[in-house]
Write a protein that holds these residues in place. Structure first.
Motif, PDB file in Angstrom:
ATOM      1  N   ILE A 311       0.858  -1.190   0.000  1.00  0.00           N
ATOM      2  CA  ILE A 311       0.000   0.000   0.000  1.00  0.00           C
ATOM      3  C   ILE A 311       0.889   1.233   0.000  1.00  0.00           C
ATOM      4  N   THR A 312       0.570   2.186  -0.883  1.00  0.00           N
ATOM      5  CA  THR A 312       1.301   3.449  -0.885  1.00  0.00           C
ATOM      6  C   THR A 312       0.372   4.578  -0.474  1.00  0.00           C
ATOM      7  N   THR A 313       0.930   5.561   0.207  1.00  0.00           N
ATOM      8  CA  THR A 313       0.173   6.727   0.659  1.00  0.00           C
ATOM      9  C   THR A 313       0.573   7.933  -0.179  1.00  0.00           C
ATOM     10  N   VAL A 314      -0.444   8.633  -0.706  1.00  0.00           N
ATOM     11  CA  VAL A 314      -0.224   9.785  -1.577  1.00  0.00           C
ATOM     12  C   VAL A 314      -0.755  11.035  -0.878  1.00  0.00           C
ATOM     13  N   THR A 315       0.038  12.095  -0.902  1.00  0.00           N
ATOM     14  CA  THR A 315      -0.331  13.356  -0.268  1.00  0.00           C
ATOM     15  C   THR A 315      -0.274  14.472  -1.307  1.00  0.00           C
ATOM     16  N   ALA A 316      -1.348  15.271  -1.344  1.00  0.00           N
ATOM     17  CA  ALA A 316      -1.397  16.453  -2.214  1.00  0.00           C
ATOM     18  C   ALA A 316      -1.510  17.686  -1.331  1.00  0.00           C
ATOM     19  N   ASP A 317      -0.541  18.595  -1.461  1.00  0.00           N
ATOM     20  CA  ASP A 317      -0.488  19.783  -0.607  1.00  0.00           C
ATOM     21  C   ASP A 317      -0.672  21.026  -1.467  1.00  0.00           C
ATOM     22  N   SER A 318      -1.768  21.745  -1.198  1.00  0.00           N
ATOM     23  CA  SER A 318      -2.031  22.981  -1.955  1.00  0.00           C
ATOM     24  C   SER A 318      -1.885  24.209  -1.068  1.00  0.00           C
ATOM     25  N   SER A 319      -1.183  24.082   0.047  1.00  0.00           N
ATOM     26  CA  SER A 319      -1.023  25.214   0.955  1.00  0.00           C
ATOM     27  C   SER A 319      -0.279  26.362   0.280  1.00  0.00           C
ATOM     28  N   GLY A 320      -0.686  27.580   0.620  1.00  0.00           N
ATOM     29  CA  GLY A 320      -0.035  28.757   0.063  1.00  0.00           C
ATOM     30  C   GLY A 320      -0.499  29.105  -1.328  1.00  0.00           C
ATOM     31  N   SER A 321      -1.513  28.414  -1.864  1.00  0.00           N
ATOM     32  CA  SER A 321      -2.004  28.728  -3.200  1.00  0.00           C
ATOM     33  C   SER A 321      -3.383  29.358  -3.102  1.00  0.00           C
ATOM     34  N   ALA A 322      -3.846  29.849  -4.240  1.00  0.00           N
ATOM     35  CA  ALA A 322      -5.172  30.485  -4.265  1.00  0.00           C
ATOM     36  C   ALA A 322      -6.294  29.471  -4.407  1.00  0.00           C
ATOM     37  N   LEU A 323      -5.927  28.189  -4.451  1.00  0.00           N
ATOM     38  CA  LEU A 323      -6.933  27.153  -4.680  1.00  0.00           C
ATOM     39  C   LEU A 323      -7.662  26.840  -3.386  1.00  0.00           C
ATOM     40  N   SER A 324      -8.957  26.798  -3.454  1.00  0.00           N
ATOM     41  CA  SER A 324      -9.749  26.372  -2.298  1.00  0.00           C
ATOM     42  C   SER A 324      -9.614  24.873  -2.149  1.00  0.00           C
ATOM     43  N   PRO A 325      -9.218  24.385  -0.959  1.00  0.00           N
ATOM     44  CA  PRO A 325      -9.078  22.943  -0.785  1.00  0.00           C
ATOM     45  C   PRO A 325     -10.318  22.163  -1.184  1.00  0.00           C
ATOM     46  N   ALA A 326     -11.483  22.755  -1.086  1.00  0.00           N
ATOM     47  CA  ALA A 326     -12.723  22.045  -1.431  1.00  0.00           C
ATOM     48  C   ALA A 326     -12.785  21.722  -2.907  1.00  0.00           C
ATOM     49  N   LYS A 327     -11.964  22.399  -3.700  1.00  0.00           N
ATOM     50  CA  LYS A 327     -12.008  22.179  -5.146  1.00  0.00           C
ATOM     51  C   LYS A 327     -10.778  21.426  -5.651  1.00  0.00           C
ATOM     52  N   LEU A 328     -10.118  20.699  -4.786  1.00  0.00           N
ATOM     53  CA  LEU A 328      -8.943  19.930  -5.187  1.00  0.00           C
ATOM     54  C   LEU A 328      -9.347  18.496  -5.472  1.00  0.00           C
ATOM     55  N   PHE A 329      -9.100  18.061  -6.712  1.00  0.00           N
ATOM     56  CA  PHE A 329      -9.398  16.693  -7.114  1.00  0.00           C
ATOM     57  C   PHE A 329      -8.092  16.018  -7.565  1.00  0.00           C
ATOM     58  N   LEU A 330      -7.966  14.724  -7.290  1.00  0.00           N
ATOM     59  CA  LEU A 330      -6.780  13.959  -7.665  1.00  0.00           C
ATOM     60  C   LEU A 330      -7.169  12.734  -8.448  1.00  0.00           C
ATOM     61  N   ARG A 331      -6.292  12.285  -9.302  1.00  0.00           N
ATOM     62  CA  ARG A 331      -6.509  11.001  -9.994  1.00  0.00           C
ATOM     63  C   ARG A 331      -5.170  10.335 -10.277  1.00  0.00           C
ATOM     64  N   ILE A 332      -5.245   9.003 -10.492  1.00  0.00           N
ATOM     65  CA  ILE A 332      -4.069   8.222 -10.910  1.00  0.00           C
ATOM     66  C   ILE A 332      -4.231   7.919 -12.395  1.00  0.00           C
ATOM     67  N   VAL A 333      -3.145   8.061 -13.116  1.00  0.00           N
ATOM     68  CA  VAL A 333      -3.137   7.754 -14.547  1.00  0.00           C
ATOM     69  C   VAL A 333      -2.157   6.611 -14.799  1.00  0.00           C
ATOM     70  N   ALA A 334      -2.612   5.564 -15.446  1.00  0.00           N
ATOM     71  CA  ALA A 334      -1.734   4.447 -15.839  1.00  0.00           C
ATOM     72  C   ALA A 334      -1.358   4.595 -17.296  1.00  0.00           C
ATOM     73  N   THR A 335      -0.078   4.417 -17.579  1.00  0.00           N
ATOM     74  CA  THR A 335       0.416   4.543 -18.959  1.00  0.00           C
ATOM     75  C   THR A 335       1.157   3.272 -19.338  1.00  0.00           C
ATOM     76  N   GLN A 336       0.913   2.818 -20.554  1.00  0.00           N
ATOM     77  CA  GLN A 336       1.614   1.633 -21.074  1.00  0.00           C
ATOM     78  C   GLN A 336       2.730   2.077 -21.982  1.00  0.00           C
ATOM     79  N   GLU A 337       3.959   1.710 -21.616  1.00  0.00           N
ATOM     80  CA  GLU A 337       5.091   2.065 -22.450  1.00  0.00           C
ATOM     81  C   GLU A 337       5.099   1.203 -23.710  1.00  0.00           C
ATOM     82  N   PRO A 338       5.615   1.751 -24.803  1.00  0.00           N
ATOM     83  CA  PRO A 338       5.646   0.946 -26.039  1.00  0.00           C
ATOM     84  C   PRO A 338       6.482  -0.314 -25.882  1.00  0.00           C
TER      85      PRO A 338
END
Length: 338
Positions: A311-338
């Motif tokens: 299990i890995t733990t992922v942290t997204a920190d938007s402190s100090g930005s103009a972004l409202s934390p309520a509007k922060l969305f995250l996703r994982i993207v999987a890519t297949q190398e050729p």
């Protein structure tokens, strides 16, 4: 009284004596030869073989009734020269034959090929998720071709030793993905003189690629983006996380927010699937996605910790930005190398 026959005075024939079979070395310490059988009316003949070179170990025969003689106890790779003389039962002796020579053979090879402890010219190396190849240092031996035996010593699933082979290269196939295997190599010559095995050397097979991984499941759509189980996790994401592509999975879990910091966990494949990489992206509107970093006046730093028990733990920190934390969305993207 009838007169007595005249005494026998001529020597045996042929005169001089000859060799029917010239001196011939039949090993490294012996030479054999055979005289032409003599003829004489007075009865049995004797033969005397004389060694004339004077080289160490060379011996004359005694007078003998056999026309063959083997001189033994000779030095290897040394020339010896012989004549043969005949006499009859009356002591009439002919002239010796012309001299004839032979050279003893080289001593038998009792040494293992060199290097005496075998070594690897190319250490074991994985070339796929199921194959490891290696090459021994080429052996040298005067007795002829050298053979090689590669032995797999870890005992892990699929590991196989070679048979004795003339090629110094061996590829072990049918191995388990992402598994360590250990090998030694030893050599022998054509006389079965065997050297010591090399030190063990190890290699780990590569992780399975996406095609190898997905082939282990019965799916109607086994493409990278397929989603047989309808959990909105495509097969590529399932491969990245090591989850079953035919069973519903939640994907992200333990989502929590603490001010400007958003945290979640997800499983990771162990071993990782070869050619499948993952990345994280953030968005404030679910329409425009960005990697970790700054866009305009907004900075989001995404950090993934080392996996613990898969299990890995992922942290997204938007402190100090103009972004409202309520509007922060995250996703994982999987890519297949050729």
């Amino acid at each position: 009284h009838p007169p007595h026959p005249p005494p026998d005075t001529p020597p045996p024939t042929p005169q001089p004596a000859t060799l029917a079979l010239a001196p011939t070395a039949n090993r490294d310490t012996a030479i054999s030869k055979t005289a032409t059988t003599g003829t004489e009316p007075s009865g049995p003949l004797d033969y005397l073989f004389t060694e004339t070179s004077g080289n160490p170990g060379g011996d004359d025969s005694e007078w003998q009734t056999s026309p063959s003689y083997t001189d033994s106890g000779l030095d290897p790779e040394t020339q010896y020269t012989y004549t043969v003389t005949m006499r009859d039962s009356e002591g009439n002796m002919g002239n010796p034959s012309s001299a004839a020579s032979a050279t003893t053979l080289a001593p038998p090879d009792t040494e293992a090929p060199t290097p005496y402890q075998a070594t690897f010219a190319s250490a074991p190396a994985a070339i796929s998720s199921s194959d490891i190849t290696m090459t021994a240092t080429t052996g040298n031996d005067p007795s002829g071709p050298v053979e090689y035996l590669f032995t797999e010593t870890s005992g892990h699933s699929g590991g196989t030793s070679s048979d004795w082979q003339t090629s110094p290269t061996y590829t072990d196939t049918g191995l388990a993905p992402h598994t360590q295997y250990t090998y030694t190599v030893r050599m022998r010559d054509s006389l079965d003189n065997m050297g010591d095995p090399s030190s063990g050397a190890s290699a780990t097979t590569l992780p399975p690629n996406f095609g190898e991984w997905i082939s282990g499941y019965s799916l109607s759509d086994s493409t990278f983006g397929g989603d047989d189980d309808g959990d909105n996790l495509g097969n590529g994401l399932e491969a990245l996380m090591g989850t079953h592509p035919g069973e519903f999975n939640a994907g992200l879990s333990q989502v929590s927010q603490n001010g400007s910091i958003l945290t979640f966990t997800h499983p990771v494949a162990d071993p990782p699937i070869g050619g499948v990489t993952g990345s994280y992206e953030w968005s404030s509107d679910l329409a425009n996605w960005h990697p970790s970093g700054t866009v305009g006046d907004t900075t989001v730093t995404i950090t993934a910790g080392a996996p613990v028990n898969g299990i890995t733990t992922v942290t997204a920190d938007s402190s100090g930005s103009a972004l409202s934390p309520a509007k922060l969305f995250l996703r994982i993207v999987a890519t297949q190398e050729p």
